[in-house]
Scaffold this active site. Structure first.
Site, PDB file in Angstrom:
ATOM      1  N   CYS A 185       7.647  77.855  22.303  1.00  0.00           N
ATOM      2  CA  CYS A 185       8.958  77.922  22.047  1.00  0.00           C
ATOM      3  C   CYS A 185      10.373  79.175  22.397  1.00  0.00           C
ATOM      4  O   CYS A 185       8.995  80.385  21.858  1.00  0.00           O
ATOM      5  CB  CYS A 185       8.706  77.291  20.389  1.00  0.00           C
ATOM      6  SG  CYS A 185      10.331  76.698  19.855  1.00  0.00           S
ATOM      7  N   CYS A 244      -8.425  65.304  37.801  1.00  0.00           N
ATOM      8  CA  CYS A 244      -7.883  65.813  37.185  1.00  0.00           C
ATOM      9  C   CYS A 244      -7.233  64.124  37.133  1.00  0.00           C
ATOM     10  O   CYS A 244      -6.528  63.262  38.034  1.00  0.00           O
ATOM     11  CB  CYS A 244      -6.261  66.102  37.942  1.00  0.00           C
ATOM     12  SG  CYS A 244      -5.267  66.858  36.988  1.00  0.00           S
TER      13      CYS A 244
END
Lengths: 342, 67
Positions: A185, A244
């Site tokens: 953030c 992945c």
């Protein structure tokens, strides 16, 4: 009116890496920019000035005074009138270069809808402000074979990586899940140079790719801190994972599954929560202005309705999204939303 | 032991033996990192087994989300 005279791109064509041939390729290119905030402004300006064929910007937010310090496409008037960033950016970009097709879309990036924007796109520039959206971008880029350029910044720090499907490690290889809000953030604030530097890394790579200079791509994860004067460039090729879920052999594109994303999103460092409607709606803002003016001060422009309450303010968009300002608590925001929208 | 983390000389006690131990320190533990040890990238799965040695040079690159 067309100002794309012979001279317009002369300095770029003189540059050995691009030339007249590269410029022609660039003029055919369709670029999608995810987000029209600080990075989106900077990336879009470079791509439009450099003469890309088409630039599309998608952004969910509107211009506020706190944006003007670093988001270089916006004016005081945009902030005073709370113009959606995609609209204000497109307006400015068209006046910068009328020979480029510019599209500004006021919308949230979701798994269901991202495919509408990526069709026919040659390259995606990431200027998002959160990882939920980046993982959606990463999955669609992998599925449709579109290169994309991750870029992010906070404080005096920035980071970027070019992801070419089938070649590089993807963002999901590097991050096994969406990082929680806290660790990414932007509560640290941000200075303009960190934005410009990150966007410079991104758009240099974009110019290489779109002008046909694939071998010039950087191939590393680059990061820097303009305040502590650190710079690093790390080769991430070895981090490509065969298993992945987004780019591996048995890929499932987990972030394109509609249930992968939440209806409520806390906007980083903004004291704001976004709430999406439970299903697709189209709100008549004039009607809602009438209804909501009983509860607080309601103000409307062609793109959104703003409702100022005692301690909160709500920004309501025609697609049913509501930004609740004045709280970072999703529960409090949801309860306010339900009070007015059922 | 003495380590060089992002170019800064850092003294660590001996209990800090693996990369995972280092990354669990308060200043790093909340962050998503790419780690290079003496110029070689280290996969996430190996953080718990890679042992640190005196003089190691460690590059920590953290992800951020702002844009």
């Amino acid at each position: 009116m067309n100002f794309a005279g012979e001279d317009r791109y002369s300095r770029q064509e003189r540059f050995y890496g691009i030339g007249a041939e590269g410029q022609k390729k660039l003029a055919q290119a369709k670029v999608l920019i995810i987000g029209a905030g600080a990075l989106g402004s900077a990336c879009a300006e470079t791509m439009v000035r450099s003469g890309a064929g088409k630039v599309t910007l998608v952004d969910r937010d509107y211009v506020e005074w706190s944006n003007l310090q670093r988001q270089n496409l916006f004016t005081e008037q945009d902030a005073a009138e709370r113009i959606p960033k995609a609209v204000a950016a497109a307006r400015r970009l068209r006046s910068v270069n009328s020979s480029v097709e510019v599209e500004g879309i006021v919308a949230d990036i979701t798994a269901e809808e991202i495919g509408l924007y990526t069709r026919g796109i040659d390259l995606i520039l990431d200027a998002a402000d959160n990882f939920e959206v980046r993982m959606i971008v990463n999955d669609i880029a992998s599925r449709d074979g579109i290169p994309w350029i991750y870029g992010a910044c906070t404080g005096s720090y920035g980071i970027s990586m070019t992801i070419v499907p089938g070649q590089s490690a993807c963002l999901h290889c590097l991050l096994d899940s969406v990082p929680a809000g806290g660790d990414t953030c932007d509560t640290a604030g941000i200075i303009g140079p960190a934005v410009q530097m990150t966007a410079a890394y991104q758009t240099a790579e974009a110019l290489k790719w779109l002008s046909g200079n694939v071998s010039a791509l950087r191939g590393t994860l680059v990061s820097f801190d303009l305040w502590t004067n650190r710079h690093s460039s790390v080769d991430t090729a070895k981090l490509k994972r065969a298993d992945c879920p987004s780019c591996g052999a048995k890929r499932t594109y987990p972030y394109l599954s509609p249930d992968s994303h939440s209806r409520t999103a806390v906007l980083c460092g903004r004291d704001t929560v976004q709430i999406r409607p439970p299903s697709q709606v189209r709100l008549d803002l004039e009607e809602w202005e009438r209804r909501l003016s009983a509860y607080g001060r309601a103000e409307r422009n062609p793109y959104m309705l703003s409702l100022t309450l005692d301690r909160h303010r709500m920004a309501i968009f025609p697609d049913g999204r509501v930004l609740v300002h004045g709280t970072g608590d999703p529960a409090e925001a949801r309860s306010l939303y339900h009070r007015y929208f059922g | 032991m003495k380590l060089y983390i992002n170019g800064n000389e850092t003294e660590l006690d001996e209990a800090c033996a693996t990369l995972a131990d280092l990354l669990s320190r308060p200043e790093w533990k909340e962050r998503r990192m790419i780690v290079e040890l003496n110029g070689m990238i280290v996969g996430r799965d190996d953080f718990g087994t890679v042992l640190l040695a005196d003089g190691d040079r460690i590059e920590l690159v953290h992800f951020v989300g702002g844009g």
